[in-house]
Design an enzyme around this catalytic site. Structure first.
Site, PDB file in Angstrom:
ATOM      1  N   GLY A 222      53.537  57.414  37.973  1.00  0.00           N
ATOM      2  CA  GLY A 222      54.871  56.830  38.050  1.00  0.00           C
ATOM      3  C   GLY A 222      55.907  57.648  38.812  1.00  0.00           C
ATOM      4  CB  ILE A 223      59.594  57.905  38.241  1.00  0.00           C
ATOM      5  CG1 ILE A 223      59.777  56.375  38.182  1.00  0.00           C
ATOM      6  CG2 ILE A 223      60.791  58.553  38.925  1.00  0.00           C
ATOM      7  CD1 ILE A 223      60.827  55.912  37.170  1.00  0.00           C
ATOM      8  N   GLY A 224      57.497  60.342  37.975  1.00  0.00           N
ATOM      9  CA  GLY A 224      57.293  61.792  37.923  1.00  0.00           C
ATOM     10  C   GLY A 224      56.341  62.269  39.001  1.00  0.00           C
TER      11      GLY A 224
ATOM     12  CE1 TYR B   8      62.435  54.614  27.439  1.00  0.00           C
ATOM     13  CE2 TYR B   8      63.954  52.837  27.976  1.00  0.00           C
ATOM     14  CZ  TYR B   8      63.147  53.889  28.372  1.00  0.00           C
ATOM     15  OH  TYR B   8      63.055  54.223  29.706  1.00  0.00           O
TER      16      TYR B   8
ATOM     17  CB  SER C 114      66.872  54.316  30.741  1.00  0.00           C
ATOM     18  OG  SER C 114      66.798  52.904  30.778  1.00  0.00           O
TER      19      SER C 114
ATOM     20  N   GLY D 169      55.789  64.877  32.988  1.00  0.00           N
ATOM     21  CA  GLY D 169      55.275  63.508  33.141  1.00  0.00           C
ATOM     22  C   GLY D 169      54.988  63.192  34.587  1.00  0.00           C
TER      23      GLY D 169
HETATM   24  N1  NAP Z   1      59.954  52.281  34.806  1.00  0.00           N
HETATM   25  C1  NAP Z   1      61.217  51.970  34.605  1.00  0.00           C
HETATM   26  O1  NAP Z   1      61.664  50.831  34.874  1.00  0.00           O
HETATM   27  C2  NAP Z   1      62.184  52.990  34.062  1.00  0.00           C
HETATM   28  C3  NAP Z   1      63.524  52.619  33.904  1.00  0.00           C
HETATM   29  C4  NAP Z   1      64.430  53.550  33.408  1.00  0.00           C
HETATM   30  C5  NAP Z   1      63.980  54.822  33.069  1.00  0.00           C
HETATM   31  N2  NAP Z   1      62.673  55.142  33.211  1.00  0.00           N
HETATM   32  C6  NAP Z   1      62.272  56.501  32.820  1.00  0.00           C
HETATM   33  O2  NAP Z   1      61.571  57.107  33.883  1.00  0.00           O
HETATM   34  C7  NAP Z   1      60.739  58.146  33.360  1.00  0.00           C
HETATM   35  C8  NAP Z   1      59.358  58.039  33.982  1.00  0.00           C
HETATM   36  O3  NAP Z   1      58.736  56.847  33.515  1.00  0.00           O
HETATM   37  P1  NAP Z   1      57.826  55.915  34.428  1.00  0.00           P
HETATM   38  O4  NAP Z   1      58.542  54.632  34.579  1.00  0.00           O
HETATM   39  O5  NAP Z   1      57.376  56.642  35.630  1.00  0.00           O
HETATM   40  O6  NAP Z   1      56.611  55.608  33.437  1.00  0.00           O
HETATM   41  P2  NAP Z   1      55.119  56.155  33.391  1.00  0.00           P
HETATM   42  O7  NAP Z   1      54.407  55.783  34.660  1.00  0.00           O
HETATM   43  O8  NAP Z   1      54.562  55.669  32.105  1.00  0.00           O
HETATM   44  O9  NAP Z   1      55.315  57.716  33.385  1.00  0.00           O
HETATM   45  C9  NAP Z   1      55.642  58.416  32.230  1.00  0.00           C
HETATM   46  C10 NAP Z   1      55.090  59.799  32.376  1.00  0.00           C
HETATM   47  O10 NAP Z   1      55.305  60.488  31.131  1.00  0.00           O
HETATM   48  C11 NAP Z   1      54.064  61.042  30.720  1.00  0.00           C
HETATM   49  N3  NAP Z   1      53.949  61.136  29.277  1.00  0.00           N
HETATM   50  C12 NAP Z   1      53.950  60.121  28.387  1.00  0.00           C
HETATM   51  N4  NAP Z   1      53.747  60.593  27.152  1.00  0.00           N
HETATM   52  C13 NAP Z   1      53.609  61.931  27.282  1.00  0.00           C
HETATM   53  C14 NAP Z   1      53.360  62.974  26.358  1.00  0.00           C
HETATM   54  N5  NAP Z   1      53.201  62.739  25.062  1.00  0.00           N
HETATM   55  N6  NAP Z   1      53.276  64.245  26.829  1.00  0.00           N
HETATM   56  C15 NAP Z   1      53.403  64.507  28.146  1.00  0.00           C
HETATM   57  N7  NAP Z   1      53.645  63.556  29.073  1.00  0.00           N
HETATM   58  C16 NAP Z   1      53.734  62.290  28.631  1.00  0.00           C
HETATM   59  C17 NAP Z   1      53.022  60.072  31.251  1.00  0.00           C
HETATM   60  O11 NAP Z   1      51.748  60.680  31.262  1.00  0.00           O
HETATM   61  P3  NAP Z   1      50.414  59.807  31.522  1.00  0.00           P
HETATM   62  O12 NAP Z   1      50.291  59.694  33.015  1.00  0.00           O
HETATM   63  O13 NAP Z   1      49.370  60.644  30.893  1.00  0.00           O
HETATM   64  O14 NAP Z   1      50.595  58.489  30.851  1.00  0.00           O
HETATM   65  C18 NAP Z   1      53.583  59.780  32.620  1.00  0.00           C
HETATM   66  O15 NAP Z   1      53.239  60.785  33.539  1.00  0.00           O
HETATM   67  C19 NAP Z   1      60.744  57.970  31.851  1.00  0.00           C
HETATM   68  O16 NAP Z   1      61.630  58.910  31.278  1.00  0.00           O
HETATM   69  C20 NAP Z   1      61.286  56.572  31.664  1.00  0.00           C
HETATM   70  O17 NAP Z   1      61.912  56.404  30.415  1.00  0.00           O
HETATM   71  C21 NAP Z   1      61.759  54.270  33.705  1.00  0.00           C
END
Ligand code: NAP
Length: 293
Positions: free
Chosen positions: A22-24, A172, A147, A18
């Protein structure tokens, strides 16, 4: 962004799932800046290429690779593991970062609810599938992005496929609870191999999470919360720290937030439930049960 006491990562192979946003993406950039070979697992080739080009331009590290995989699909995830194993002879860091929230129930082609498949089953398949390579490359590290929401989650061993009533938040938080418990069990099973496994709680972060959930209301709520959220770069600091810092080279079976160890919910530490979850999950994914990894 260089985490405190981060080692030079030149020659180390790091997988970040991912990582097109975002974070990734910020984690991939942080590891690239430390000189690592970074394998970005993305679901969309085009968006992945754009993110990769940005990272190469910013870090001047050309050892950035792309692997395209839809992690909602168990079969595609298994194929990713197989492909990785045949293309790479080592793996030093695995960051299971991809995740998402889905407003409505929909099943994957293999019959799993999407939230469970993406946030729990995919990281389990990747970590267990690549465990032999991590062990042969030791010292090496697994970082699962959990999370704080895990604390609201529940475990229903009779319905891990989530066929009953669907709530996006419950699905979730339960998936993140399962991921946390899996990480603790994995850490115990890997004890003595030189492979560590830890969970990260990134905090409340301004990313795309929730934007594409399929619910206008949920997306609007996420937008309203923007002023209270931290940046993806700030959130990624803990993932980069756990991936690279000598401070945490021996830390395993723990959860970190803001680069400090934090406690998770009481049930997450229940070893009997962790073992049962391992076995039930092994059954769902046709993975070996028993005492190995
Ligand atoms: N944001 C928060 O407040 C928060 C809080 C706690 C935990 N987290 C965790 O942090 C992690 C990163 O999330 P984020 O906040 O950075 O959100 P994000 O910007 O939506 O990033 C999620 C990443 O996962 C990828 N992804 C989604 N569905 C996928 C699939 N079917 N196959 C392959 N890759 C896929 C997305 O790809 P695309 O770029 O193509 O969409 C994106 O690169 C997640 O595990 C999330 O649960 C986030």
């Amino acid at each position: 962004m260089i985490a405190s006491n981060s080692s030079n990562m030149a020659g180390k192979v790091c997988v970040v799932t991912g990582s097109s946003s975002g974070i990734g993406k910020a984690t991939a950039l942080g590891l690239a800046a430390l000189g690592a070979t970074v394998v970005m697992v993305v679901r969309d080739q085009h968006r992945g290429e754009i993110a990769k080009d940005e990272i190469v331009a910013e870090t001047r590290n050309s050892e950035i690779r792309l692997e395209v995989c839809d992690l909602l699909s168990i079969n595609a995830t298994r194929e990713l593991v197989r492909r990785f194993g045949s293309s790479y002879s080592r793996l030093d860091v695995l960051v299971n970062n991809a995740g998402g929230v889905f407003a409505s129930r929909q099943n994957t082609p293999e019959g799993f609810e999407r939230t469970l498949a993406l946030n729990y089953l995919a990281p389990v398949l990747i970590a267990r599938g690549l465990a032999p390579l991590l062990v042969s490359s030791a010292p090496s590290r697994v970082i699962d992005v959990g999370s704080g929401e895990h604390a609201r989650g529940g475990l229903d061993f009779g319905d891990l496929r989530v066929t009953g009533h669907y709530s996006s938040r419950k699905a979730y938080s339960s998936a993140k609870l399962m991921l946390t418990m899996f990480t603790y069990e994995l850490a115990r099973r890997l004890a003595g191999t030189g492979v560590t496994a830890n969970v990260v709680q990134p905090g409340f972060v301004a990313t795309n999470l929730g934007k594409n959930s399929g619910s206008g209301l949920q997306s609007a709520l996420f937008r309203m919360m923007r002023p209270f959220q931290i940046s993806a770069e700030k959130a990624a600091e803990t993932s980069v720290y756990l991936s690279s810092s000598v401070d945490v080279k021996d830390a395993t079976g723990k959860c970190f937030s803001k680069m400090k160890e934090v406690k998770t919910s009481q049930v997450s530490y229940d070893e009997e439930k962790q073992k049962r979850l391992w076995d039930v999950t092994s059954g769902l994914l046709s993975l070996p049960k028993g005492s190995g990894y």
